[in-house]
Design a protein around this motif. Sequence first.
Motif: not given
Length: 311
Positions: A49-50, A56-57, A238-239, A234-235, A52-54, A46
Amino acid sequence: MQPGKETLPFLASVLMVSAMAILGVIDNVVILLAETIGLWQFHLSRAVLMLPLIIGLSLLGLGSLRPKRLRFVLLRSVLIATGMLFYFASLALMPIAQALAGLFTSPMFVLLISALGLKQVIGPWRIGAVLLGFVGILCVLQPNPTEFDVRTFLPVVGGFFYALSVIVTRTYCSDESTVALLANNMLVLGIAGAIGLIVFTAFPVSGPDGPEGFVTRGLVLDMRAALPWVVVQAVGSTVAVFMMIKAYQVGEPSFVAVFEYSIMIFGPLFAWVALGQTIGVMQIFGIGLIATAGAVLGWRARRAAPEQEVA
């Protein structure tokens, strides 16, 4: 919220309730992925995966990734990661209503630690709210004195560590970027997952299959069955965190925090519809008591802030 900044209470409440609806759904998938992989592999996967998304934030301008006071941010991350490990372990071992009730002891622990450890004065409203919440927790957890089961208290331990992280956040990390706090938290959870995975793979523990073996399961090479649920977690997380960030940015914190209790409706409701988890009348009553206690604590915090006092 910064002083003097306009608040948008309706938007803030919609964002927070939406975030809790997402979390209420995705926390239920833990029992599905717990069928095949372990707690430690889940958190490591998790986090991978998370992160890279963070990042991105941060690139979207929601905050810097670099903490200002690294040691306190790391302390907060260790505390909240510990709390989340206990909470997610409980999700595989008990209905989500019980896990959430245990986790939401955190506002009561915050108040007790503030009063006993930090010597802050609290008034009758908050004392009454703590007692009300405690009764609600007993109604939901329904511990049996004749058949002690330590697993019942896993989410309560999670709530305690989460409360410690809240106090550290308020005292030492209030000026930190939310994105930096989130990134460091996920990094620590990922490291904890890696350590646990190495330990239980190198020194395997004989345990049952399925969710009962979630906490002590080592490396599972075939993740095909669990991976979709890890991605959903994970997605979705993040959302949901993005919505929570925006809610606290546009709303008054003590007002917004009350809406976090809506997860105690969404989580058990989805578990009932999708997974067939039932919830009794006494547990519904307990959830109502916990939500009421949280609302009272939030209301008193909102009143006390302008007066610079704890009532």
